[in-house]
Design a protein around this motif. Structure first.
Motif, PDB file in Angstrom:
ATOM      1  N   PRO A 196      97.893  -3.232 122.301  1.00 27.56           N
ATOM      2  CA  PRO A 196      98.529  -3.227 123.624  1.00 27.56           C
ATOM      3  C   PRO A 196      99.174  -4.568 123.964  1.00 27.56           C
ATOM      4  O   PRO A 196      98.743  -5.623 123.502  1.00 27.56           O
ATOM      5  CB  PRO A 196      97.374  -2.957 124.592  1.00 27.56           C
ATOM      6  N   SER A 197     100.194  -4.506 124.812  1.00 27.24           N
ATOM      7  CA  SER A 197     100.781  -5.750 125.317  1.00 27.24           C
ATOM      8  C   SER A 197      99.703  -6.472 126.126  1.00 27.24           C
ATOM      9  O   SER A 197      98.746  -5.854 126.589  1.00 27.24           O
ATOM     10  CB  SER A 197     102.004  -5.453 126.180  1.00 27.24           C
ATOM     11  N   ASN A 198      99.850  -7.751 126.286  1.00 23.45           N
ATOM     12  CA  ASN A 198      98.876  -8.612 126.964  1.00 23.45           C
ATOM     13  C   ASN A 198      97.549  -8.689 126.223  1.00 23.45           C
ATOM     14  O   ASN A 198      96.529  -9.037 126.818  1.00 23.45           O
ATOM     15  CB  ASN A 198      98.651  -8.199 128.422  1.00 23.45           C
ATOM     16  N   THR A 199      97.555  -8.346 124.934  1.00 19.80           N
ATOM     17  CA  THR A 199      96.376  -8.534 124.090  1.00 19.80           C
ATOM     18  C   THR A 199      96.842  -9.086 122.750  1.00 19.80           C
ATOM     19  O   THR A 199      98.021  -9.000 122.409  1.00 19.80           O
ATOM     20  CB  THR A 199      95.589  -7.227 123.834  1.00 19.80           C
ATOM     21  N   GLU A 200      95.885  -9.645 121.995  1.00 18.15           N
ATOM     22  CA  GLU A 200      96.190 -10.045 120.628  1.00 18.15           C
ATOM     23  C   GLU A 200      95.080  -9.534 119.715  1.00 18.15           C
ATOM     24  O   GLU A 200      93.912  -9.477 120.101  1.00 18.15           O
ATOM     25  CB  GLU A 200      96.336 -11.559 120.493  1.00 18.15           C
ATOM     26  N   PHE A 201      95.474  -9.139 118.519  1.00 21.74           N
ATOM     27  CA  PHE A 201      94.548  -8.670 117.501  1.00 21.74           C
ATOM     28  C   PHE A 201      93.596  -9.801 117.144  1.00 21.74           C
ATOM     29  O   PHE A 201      94.014 -10.953 117.009  1.00 21.74           O
ATOM     30  CB  PHE A 201      95.346  -8.212 116.275  1.00 21.74           C
ATOM     31  N   VAL A 202      92.324  -9.476 116.993  1.00 25.08           N
ATOM     32  CA  VAL A 202      91.332 -10.457 116.547  1.00 25.08           C
ATOM     33  C   VAL A 202      91.300 -10.377 115.021  1.00 25.08           C
ATOM     34  O   VAL A 202      90.860  -9.375 114.442  1.00 25.08           O
ATOM     35  CB  VAL A 202      89.936 -10.172 117.149  1.00 25.08           C
ATOM     36  N   ALA A 203      91.817 -11.406 114.367  1.00 25.95           N
ATOM     37  CA  ALA A 203      91.906 -11.424 112.903  1.00 25.95           C
ATOM     38  C   ALA A 203      90.547 -11.163 112.278  1.00 25.95           C
ATOM     39  O   ALA A 203      89.526 -11.667 112.736  1.00 25.95           O
ATOM     40  CB  ALA A 203      92.454 -12.770 112.428  1.00 25.95           C
ATOM     41  N   GLY A 204      90.545 -10.332 111.232  1.00 27.37           N
ATOM     42  CA  GLY A 204      89.324 -10.024 110.505  1.00 27.37           C
ATOM     43  C   GLY A 204      88.487  -8.921 111.133  1.00 27.37           C
ATOM     44  O   GLY A 204      87.446  -8.568 110.593  1.00 27.37           O
ATOM     45  N   SER A 205      88.929  -8.342 112.245  1.00 28.32           N
ATOM     46  CA  SER A 205      88.111  -7.336 112.920  1.00 28.32           C
ATOM     47  C   SER A 205      88.426  -5.901 112.505  1.00 28.32           C
ATOM     48  O   SER A 205      87.708  -4.979 112.891  1.00 28.32           O
ATOM     49  CB  SER A 205      88.262  -7.458 114.435  1.00 28.32           C
ATOM     50  N   ALA A 206      89.492  -5.680 111.736  1.00 28.36           N
ATOM     51  CA  ALA A 206      89.865  -4.324 111.344  1.00 28.36           C
ATOM     52  C   ALA A 206      88.837  -3.754 110.369  1.00 28.36           C
ATOM     53  O   ALA A 206      88.441  -4.426 109.419  1.00 28.36           O
ATOM     54  CB  ALA A 206      91.242  -4.314 110.708  1.00 28.36           C
ATOM     55  N   LYS A 207      88.408  -2.520 110.649  1.00 23.43           N
ATOM     56  CA  LYS A 207      87.475  -1.823 109.755  1.00 23.43           C
ATOM     57  C   LYS A 207      87.968  -0.407 109.555  1.00 23.43           C
ATOM     58  O   LYS A 207      88.249   0.270 110.541  1.00 23.43           O
ATOM     59  CB  LYS A 207      86.074  -1.807 110.361  1.00 23.43           C
ATOM     60  N   PRO A 208      88.073   0.068 108.333  1.00 24.61           N
ATOM     61  CA  PRO A 208      87.917  -0.697 107.105  1.00 24.61           C
ATOM     62  C   PRO A 208      88.937  -1.830 107.027  1.00 24.61           C
ATOM     63  O   PRO A 208      89.968  -1.805 107.677  1.00 24.61           O
ATOM     64  CB  PRO A 208      88.152   0.328 105.996  1.00 24.61           C
ATOM     65  N   SER A 209      88.622  -2.794 106.210  1.00 22.47           N
ATOM     66  CA  SER A 209      89.399  -4.039 106.171  1.00 22.47           C
ATOM     67  C   SER A 209      90.750  -3.900 105.467  1.00 22.47           C
ATOM     68  O   SER A 209      91.529  -4.843 105.463  1.00 22.47           O
ATOM     69  CB  SER A 209      88.591  -5.138 105.497  1.00 22.47           C
ATOM     70  N   ASN A 210      91.052  -2.738 104.906  1.00 25.15           N
ATOM     71  CA  ASN A 210      92.305  -2.570 104.173  1.00 25.15           C
ATOM     72  C   ASN A 210      93.474  -2.159 105.073  1.00 25.15           C
ATOM     73  O   ASN A 210      94.481  -1.659 104.599  1.00 25.15           O
ATOM     74  CB  ASN A 210      92.139  -1.557 103.048  1.00 25.15           C
ATOM     75  N   ALA A 211      93.366  -2.400 106.371  1.00 27.97           N
ATOM     76  CA  ALA A 211      94.449  -2.059 107.297  1.00 27.97           C
ATOM     77  C   ALA A 211      95.694  -2.885 106.985  1.00 27.97           C
ATOM     78  O   ALA A 211      95.609  -4.025 106.548  1.00 27.97           O
ATOM     79  CB  ALA A 211      94.017  -2.302 108.735  1.00 27.97           C
ATOM     80  N   LYS A 212      96.837  -2.281 107.242  1.00 27.09           N
ATOM     81  CA  LYS A 212      98.121  -2.978 107.174  1.00 27.09           C
ATOM     82  C   LYS A 212      98.515  -3.302 108.614  1.00 27.09           C
ATOM     83  O   LYS A 212      98.079  -2.649 109.554  1.00 27.09           O
ATOM     84  CB  LYS A 212      99.193  -2.093 106.550  1.00 27.09           C
ATOM     85  N   ALA A 213      99.362  -4.297 108.808  1.00 28.34           N
ATOM     86  CA  ALA A 213      99.792  -4.692 110.143  1.00 28.34           C
ATOM     87  C   ALA A 213     101.309  -4.649 110.235  1.00 28.34           C
ATOM     88  O   ALA A 213     102.013  -4.663 109.222  1.00 28.34           O
ATOM     89  CB  ALA A 213      99.282  -6.094 110.472  1.00 28.34           C
ATOM     90  N   SER A 214     101.788  -4.603 111.483  1.00 29.66           N
ATOM     91  CA  SER A 214     103.226  -4.560 111.731  1.00 29.66           C
ATOM     92  C   SER A 214     103.536  -5.246 113.051  1.00 29.66           C
ATOM     93  O   SER A 214     102.732  -5.198 113.983  1.00 29.66           O
ATOM     94  CB  SER A 214     103.708  -3.107 111.789  1.00 29.66           C
ATOM     95  N   VAL A 215     104.714  -5.844 113.126  1.00 31.06           N
ATOM     96  CA  VAL A 215     105.173  -6.424 114.383  1.00 31.06           C
ATOM     97  C   VAL A 215     106.122  -5.465 115.111  1.00 31.06           C
ATOM     98  O   VAL A 215     106.404  -5.661 116.288  1.00 31.06           O
ATOM     99  CB  VAL A 215     105.861  -7.793 114.184  1.00 31.06           C
ATOM    100  N   ASP A 216     106.597  -4.418 114.406  1.00 31.85           N
ATOM    101  CA  ASP A 216     107.589  -3.525 114.994  1.00 31.85           C
ATOM    102  C   ASP A 216     107.251  -2.037 114.896  1.00 31.85           C
ATOM    103  O   ASP A 216     107.992  -1.201 115.397  1.00 31.85           O
ATOM    104  CB  ASP A 216     108.958  -3.778 114.374  1.00 31.85           C
ATOM    105  N   GLY A 217     106.162  -1.673 114.234  1.00 34.32           N
ATOM    106  CA  GLY A 217     105.803  -0.264 114.092  1.00 34.32           C
ATOM    107  C   GLY A 217     106.554   0.463 112.992  1.00 34.32           C
ATOM    108  O   GLY A 217     106.336   1.648 112.765  1.00 34.32           O
TER     109      GLY A 217
END
Length: 157
Positions: free
Chosen positions: A81-102
């Protein structure tokens, strides 16, 4: 903040609805909890009815195959969500991919090319810029469920 939760839930449920339109029995739910640290350092999860800057929220997206046959090609996307930031290392399972644009997803930490002093270099993208996480579980067996979770920190407006 309630609008943020409704928006995320709508996006997560839309993924499930897309599968349902193809007559595939996939249900998805989203739960959110505020992470509270006790004096001894242990954590507990509380309802996230109200949050303030600095609070950490844990999102759990649960996907369930209500049919008996396995489902293939399943992906799970969790918007940050806007007004939040991802907490690095918190994704479970840890093999998540990330994106800045979807649209483009990559392994974490994300990197981008920038030009500094006339040279092209790679730099890490700050986690504050991550807007989506995605997991690719592939196949989800009949009558099985899978959970994906990540934490975000609420920012000042």
């Amino acid at each position: 903040m309630k609008q943020i939760y409704r928006g995320i839930l709508a996006l997560v449920l839309a993924c499930g609805a897309a599968y349902a339109q193809d007559k595939q029995p996939l249900e998805s739910t989203l739960e959110q909890h505020r992470v509270v640290k006790a004096g001894d350092g242990t954590e507990k999860l509380e309802p996230a009815a109200a949050v303030k800057p600095g609070d950490v929220i844990e999102y759990d997206a649960i996907y369930r195959n209500t049919g008996h046959a396995p489902l293939s090609g399943v992906t799970a996307t969790l918007p940050i969500p806007s007004n939040t930031e991802f907490v690095a290392g918190s994704a479970k399972p840890s093999n998540a991919k990330a994106s800045v644009d979807g649209r483009a997803f990559a392994d974490m930490p994300l990197v981008r090319k920038v030009v500094r002093d006339g040279r092209s270099i790679e730099e890490q993208v700050p986690v504050r810029e991550y807007r989506y996480l995605r997991w690719y579980p592939g196949e989800l067996g009949g009558d099985k469920s899978v959970k994906f979770s990540a934490r975000v920190r609420v920012l000042e407006k």
